[in-house]
Scaffold this active site. Structure first.
Site, PDB file in Angstrom:
ATOM      1  N   LYS A  22       9.966   7.988  -1.531  1.00 49.01           N
ATOM      2  CA  LYS A  22       8.968   7.874  -0.941  1.00 49.01           C
ATOM      3  C   LYS A  22       9.024   6.635  -0.099  1.00 49.01           C
ATOM      4  O   LYS A  22       8.800   6.348   1.042  1.00 49.01           O
ATOM      5  CB  LYS A  22       7.688   8.047  -1.521  1.00 49.01           C
ATOM      6  CG  LYS A  22       6.383   7.525  -0.955  1.00 49.01           C
ATOM      7  CD  LYS A  22       5.146   7.690  -1.645  1.00 49.01           C
ATOM      8  CE  LYS A  22       4.902   6.336  -2.602  1.00 49.01           C
ATOM      9  NZ  LYS A  22       4.149   5.376  -1.996  1.00 49.01           N
ATOM     10  N   ASN A  23       9.233   5.550  -1.055  1.00 46.90           N
ATOM     11  CA  ASN A  23       9.264   4.098  -0.386  1.00 46.90           C
ATOM     12  C   ASN A  23      10.307   3.377   0.099  1.00 46.90           C
ATOM     13  O   ASN A  23      10.057   2.370   0.726  1.00 46.90           O
ATOM     14  CB  ASN A  23       8.740   2.861  -1.756  1.00 46.90           C
ATOM     15  CG  ASN A  23       7.480   3.376  -2.373  1.00 46.90           C
ATOM     16  OD1 ASN A  23       6.709   4.042  -1.876  1.00 46.90           O
ATOM     17  ND2 ASN A  23       7.203   2.817  -3.587  1.00 46.90           N
ATOM     18  N   CYS A 116      -7.063  -0.099  -2.301  1.00 44.71           N
ATOM     19  CA  CYS A 116      -7.180   1.265  -3.242  1.00 44.71           C
ATOM     20  C   CYS A 116      -7.416   0.715  -4.586  1.00 44.71           C
ATOM     21  O   CYS A 116      -7.437  -0.291  -4.982  1.00 44.71           O
ATOM     22  CB  CYS A 116      -5.892   2.083  -3.169  1.00 44.71           C
ATOM     23  SG  CYS A 116      -4.578   1.072  -4.162  1.00 44.71           S
ATOM     24  N   ARG A 121      -5.246  -5.490  -2.040  1.00 42.57           N
ATOM     25  CA  ARG A 121      -3.979  -5.216  -1.218  1.00 42.57           C
ATOM     26  C   ARG A 121      -4.329  -5.718   0.273  1.00 42.57           C
ATOM     27  O   ARG A 121      -4.262  -4.759   1.044  1.00 42.57           O
ATOM     28  CB  ARG A 121      -3.815  -3.624  -1.174  1.00 42.57           C
ATOM     29  CG  ARG A 121      -3.601  -3.260  -2.765  1.00 42.57           C
ATOM     30  CD  ARG A 121      -2.915  -1.818  -3.005  1.00 42.57           C
ATOM     31  NE  ARG A 121      -1.581  -1.778  -2.454  1.00 42.57           N
ATOM     32  CZ  ARG A 121      -0.860  -0.771  -2.422  1.00 42.57           C
ATOM     33  NH1 ARG A 121      -1.549   0.542  -2.881  1.00 42.57           N
ATOM     34  NH2 ARG A 121       0.376  -0.567  -2.070  1.00 42.57           N
ATOM     35  N   PRO A 122      -4.427  -7.101   0.180  1.00 43.87           N
ATOM     36  CA  PRO A 122      -4.758  -7.578   1.576  1.00 43.87           C
ATOM     37  C   PRO A 122      -3.488  -7.564   2.416  1.00 43.87           C
ATOM     38  O   PRO A 122      -2.432  -7.250   1.943  1.00 43.87           O
ATOM     39  CB  PRO A 122      -5.241  -9.012   1.338  1.00 43.87           C
ATOM     40  CG  PRO A 122      -4.598  -9.189  -0.204  1.00 43.87           C
ATOM     41  CD  PRO A 122      -4.435  -8.189  -1.018  1.00 43.87           C
ATOM     42  N   ASP A 305       5.524   0.106 -10.478  1.00 44.91           N
ATOM     43  CA  ASP A 305       5.141   1.478 -10.149  1.00 44.91           C
ATOM     44  C   ASP A 305       5.695   2.436 -11.270  1.00 44.91           C
ATOM     45  O   ASP A 305       5.342   3.702 -11.310  1.00 44.91           O
ATOM     46  CB  ASP A 305       6.093   2.024  -9.028  1.00 44.91           C
ATOM     47  CG  ASP A 305       5.411   1.345  -7.544  1.00 44.91           C
ATOM     48  OD1 ASP A 305       5.943   1.306  -6.645  1.00 44.91           O
ATOM     49  OD2 ASP A 305       4.616   0.767  -7.809  1.00 44.91           O
ATOM     50  N   ARG A 397       1.009  12.801  -3.331  1.00 43.04           N
ATOM     51  CA  ARG A 397       1.241  11.624  -2.297  1.00 43.04           C
ATOM     52  C   ARG A 397       2.811  11.414  -2.509  1.00 43.04           C
ATOM     53  O   ARG A 397       3.267  10.907  -1.680  1.00 43.04           O
ATOM     54  CB  ARG A 397       0.396  10.604  -2.312  1.00 43.04           C
ATOM     55  CG  ARG A 397      -1.013  10.836  -2.085  1.00 43.04           C
ATOM     56  CD  ARG A 397      -1.896   9.703  -2.108  1.00 43.04           C
ATOM     57  NE  ARG A 397      -1.324   8.655  -1.045  1.00 43.04           N
ATOM     58  CZ  ARG A 397      -1.645   7.444  -0.852  1.00 43.04           C
ATOM     59  NH1 ARG A 397      -2.550   6.930  -1.538  1.00 43.04           N
ATOM     60  NH2 ARG A 397      -0.933   6.661   0.108  1.00 43.04           N
TER      61      ARG A 397
HETATM   62  C1  EPZ Z   1       4.726  -1.491  -1.877  1.00 39.69           C
HETATM   63  O1  EPZ Z   1       3.608  -1.578  -1.612  1.00 39.69           O
HETATM   64  C2  EPZ Z   1       4.810  -0.101  -2.592  1.00 39.69           C
HETATM   65  N1  EPZ Z   1       4.430   0.944  -1.535  1.00 39.69           N
HETATM   66  C3  EPZ Z   1       4.100   0.169  -3.841  1.00 39.69           C
HETATM   67  O2  EPZ Z   1       4.438   1.397  -4.452  1.00 39.69           O
HETATM   68  C4  EPZ Z   1       4.704  -0.828  -5.074  1.00 39.69           C
HETATM   69  O3  EPZ Z   1       3.876  -0.862  -6.021  1.00 39.69           O
HETATM   70  C5  EPZ Z   1       4.581  -2.256  -4.085  1.00 39.69           C
HETATM   71  O4  EPZ Z   1       5.341  -2.322  -2.829  1.00 39.69           O
HETATM   72  C6  EPZ Z   1       5.146  -3.272  -5.151  1.00 39.69           C
HETATM   73  O5  EPZ Z   1       6.470  -3.231  -5.487  1.00 39.69           O
HETATM   74  C7  EPZ Z   1       5.601   1.469  -0.586  1.00 39.69           C
HETATM   75  O6  EPZ Z   1       6.608   1.084  -0.512  1.00 39.69           O
HETATM   76  C8  EPZ Z   1       5.104   2.381   0.389  1.00 39.69           C
HETATM   77  P1  EPZ Z   1       3.298  -5.698  -1.912  1.00 39.69           P
HETATM   78  P2  EPZ Z   1       3.163  -2.913  -0.834  1.00 39.69           P
HETATM   79  O7  EPZ Z   1       3.035  -6.122  -0.557  1.00 39.69           O
HETATM   80  O8  EPZ Z   1       4.184  -2.908   0.243  1.00 39.69           O
HETATM   81  C9  EPZ Z   1      -0.179  -8.670  -2.761  1.00 39.69           C
HETATM   82  C10 EPZ Z   1       3.652   3.475  -5.183  1.00 39.69           C
HETATM   83  O9  EPZ Z   1       3.171   3.913  -6.229  1.00 39.69           O
HETATM   84  N2  EPZ Z   1      -0.085  -8.964  -1.096  1.00 39.69           N
HETATM   85  O10 EPZ Z   1       4.589  -6.097  -2.370  1.00 39.69           O
HETATM   86  O11 EPZ Z   1       1.563  -2.766  -0.698  1.00 39.69           O
HETATM   87  C11 EPZ Z   1      -0.867  -7.302  -2.915  1.00 39.69           C
HETATM   88  O12 EPZ Z   1      -2.222  -7.177  -2.931  1.00 39.69           O
HETATM   89  C12 EPZ Z   1       3.206   2.465  -4.335  1.00 39.69           C
HETATM   90  O13 EPZ Z   1       4.692   4.230  -4.553  1.00 39.69           O
HETATM   91  C13 EPZ Z   1      -0.981 -10.002  -0.542  1.00 39.69           C
HETATM   92  O14 EPZ Z   1      -1.932 -10.658  -1.411  1.00 39.69           O
HETATM   93  O15 EPZ Z   1       3.145  -4.039  -2.156  1.00 39.69           O
HETATM   94  C14 EPZ Z   1      -0.111  -6.952  -4.436  1.00 39.69           C
HETATM   95  O16 EPZ Z   1      -1.004  -7.470  -5.397  1.00 39.69           O
HETATM   96  C15 EPZ Z   1       1.842   1.488  -5.074  1.00 39.69           C
HETATM   97  N3  EPZ Z   1      -0.825 -10.196   0.509  1.00 39.69           N
HETATM   98  C16 EPZ Z   1       1.292  -7.691  -4.390  1.00 39.69           C
HETATM   99  O17 EPZ Z   1       1.158  -8.603  -3.318  1.00 39.69           O
HETATM  100  C17 EPZ Z   1      -0.155  -9.403   1.528  1.00 39.69           C
HETATM  101  O18 EPZ Z   1      -0.178  -9.723   2.703  1.00 39.69           O
HETATM  102  C18 EPZ Z   1       2.381  -6.751  -4.065  1.00 39.69           C
HETATM  103  O19 EPZ Z   1       2.160  -6.067  -2.861  1.00 39.69           O
HETATM  104  C19 EPZ Z   1       0.632  -8.608   0.906  1.00 39.69           C
HETATM  105  C20 EPZ Z   1       0.678  -8.150  -0.467  1.00 39.69           C
END
Ligand code: EPZ
Length: 413
Positions: A22-23, A116, A121-122, A305, A397
């Site tokens: 998916k990712n 969510c 998730r900003p 995850d 999903r």
């Molecule tokens: C990806 O989400 C994955 N989703 C998530 O999988 C996964 O948990 C996550 O990466 C971490 O590995 C997809 O790939 C579609 P991040 P993403 O940006 O990109 C903070 C699943 O179950 N952050 O690495 O949204 C954020 O709030 C899903 O398949 C900021 O603060 O994750 C979080 O605490 C769930 N500002 C942390 O960084 C930003 O601009 C990691 O987020 C971006 C992120």
């Protein structure tokens, strides 16, 4: 009926093929917008998030076909850069279409993707990176509009190795002028898949081992075919299910090389794992050993995850475990549901302490989000008696064939 029924308490025995990731498929689908031609993707999982991404692609004028596990995207004519809120709000990862549309058309409008249950998730890092590339950002009534006369490359340091932010910058940089250097980027395997797809379409990208990504813009990307890699989180989910219920399983197509940290923990818990080119085998007899202290981390650390699925296995471990979640601020929503199944566990801030019990009992529980829902299914396989997991739409999903997979692995679902 939006629920899953499992009759648990029996060891697993069997094998199943692991779906496409998916990712990985989501950022690759976004990247097809950059291709002035036809992209053909094999091994795509039939999941709700892919359906949602296809709706978003079609809203930009892409013509999409989906036959079996093959998706083709004809992105020769982009007719709109304004993404419909109905689909954006359903799936946060729609935000990576910003980089793709900025790269292809120089502009995009998108309603702020919501947070969510697992966290706010900003997207501040995404927006800061775009601003460094010459993008002007305005917001009116919750709709974000990004425009760039010319996208210019540059140095993009990321304060945190955000997966989405790394993907968004790579997508915006692929056709941008000059060279873009991402420092401190994410190193998840899905970033590698996105780069492989783009390079096969003619992009100029190189990565080194510490999160640095160098993208030199090219004038255009051409027709490409690509096979989506296996889903390491789905594979890890079923491994944790076997650790909880016991038994012997084989996950065909799973890539052990992408699950190093999880396999290390599974071995510490007493699982006997074998990795081969065909997939991953696991034999687990008796109750798992506890994990004294483990923190989730960005890749190559233990993946956030798989955290809920690990908790499910540790509910029946011999001894006390402490798990710390370091990536998201609210990813223990599964704990009260596991307690309803007889688990003894307690959250303390971003930690959870689990005292393993002899056995869980079946219960009616409710999924609050994708991975927590999958974890409840894995716990139900171990729990003695009948369980019902409500809100299965969350699980759909990310899991293309949960029932068929669990049945193939010997579970009663
Ligand atoms: C990806 O989400 C994955 N989703 C998530 O999988 C996964 O948990 C996550 O990466 C971490 O590995 C997809 O790939 C579609 P991040 P993403 O940006 O990109 C903070 C699943 O179950 N952050 O690495 O949204 C954020 O709030 C899903 O398949 C900021 O603060 O994750 C979080 O605490 C769930 N500002 C942390 O960084 C930003 O601009 C990691 O987020 C971006 C992120």
């Amino acid at each position: 009926m939006d629920s899953i029924h499992i009759c648990g308490g029996y060891p697993l025995c069997g094998e199943t093929r692991i779906q496409g990731s998916k990712n990985a498929v989501l950022p690759v689908l976004a990247a097809t917008v950059l291709v002035n031609g036809i992209s053909t993707l094999y091994n795509c999982p039939k999941i709700a998030d892919v359906q949602c991404m296809i709706k978003l692609l079609e809203s930009t004028g892409c013509r999409v076909t989906w036959k079996g596990d093959t998706i083709t995207v004809d992105a020769c004519h982009i007719s709109s850069t304004s993404l419909p809120g109905e689909y954006v709000s359903r799936m946060r990862s729609s935000v990576i279409l910003m980089g793709a549309l900025l790269g292809r058309e120089g502009q995009v409008s998108i309603s702020y993707p919501g947070g969510c249950v697992i966290g706010k998730r900003p997207i501040d890092m995404h927006l800061e990176a775009f601003a460094r590339m010459g993008v002007a950002l305005t917001e009116t009534c919750g709709v974000l509009t990004a425009r760039a006369q010319t996208l210019t490359g540059g140095s993009i340091p990321l304060a945190f190795p955000s997966v989405g932010a790394t993907e968004n910058v790579i997508l915006a940089a692929a056709l941008a002028g000059g060279e873009t250097v991402i420092c401190g980027g994410a190193q998840e395997p899905e970033i590698g898949a996105l780069c492989e797809f783009l390079i096969q379409a003619g992009a100029d990208i190189c990565r080194d081992g510490d999160g640095t990504v160098v993208v030199r813009g090219v004038p255009a990307l051409h027709t490409v075919t690509y096979r989506i890699p296996p889903d390491r989180i789905v594979a890890g989910t079923y491994l944790m299910g076997c650790m909880a219920a016991g038994g012997q399983i084989f996950l065909r197509g799973a890539d052990g090389g992408q699950l190093g940290a999880a396999l290390t923990v599974i071995r510490q818990m007493g699982g006997v794992c074998t990795c081969c080119p065909e997939g991953i085998g696991l034999v687990m007899e008796g109750r798992p050993a506890a994990v004294a202290c483990l923190k989730t981390a960005v890749y190559p650390g233990f993946p956030t995850d798989l955290q809920s699925q690990l908790l499910a296995a540790l509910t029946v471990a011999k001894g006390e475990s402490v798990i710390e979640e370091t990536v998201f601020e609210n990813r223990f929503r599964v704990v009260p549901e596991l307690v309803r199944m007889g688990a003894q566990m307690k959250t303390e801030g971003n930690r959870v302490r689990i005292c393993g019990v002899e056995r869980l009992h079946g219960a009616c529980v409710t999924a609050q989000e994708l991975r927590g829902g999958a974890a409840l299914c894995m716990a139900a396989l171990a729990a003695h008696g009948d369980s019902r997991i409500c809100n299965r739409h969350f699980i759909d999903r990310g899991y293309a064939s949960l029932e068929a997979d669990i049945r193939s692995l010997g579970g009663r679902i």
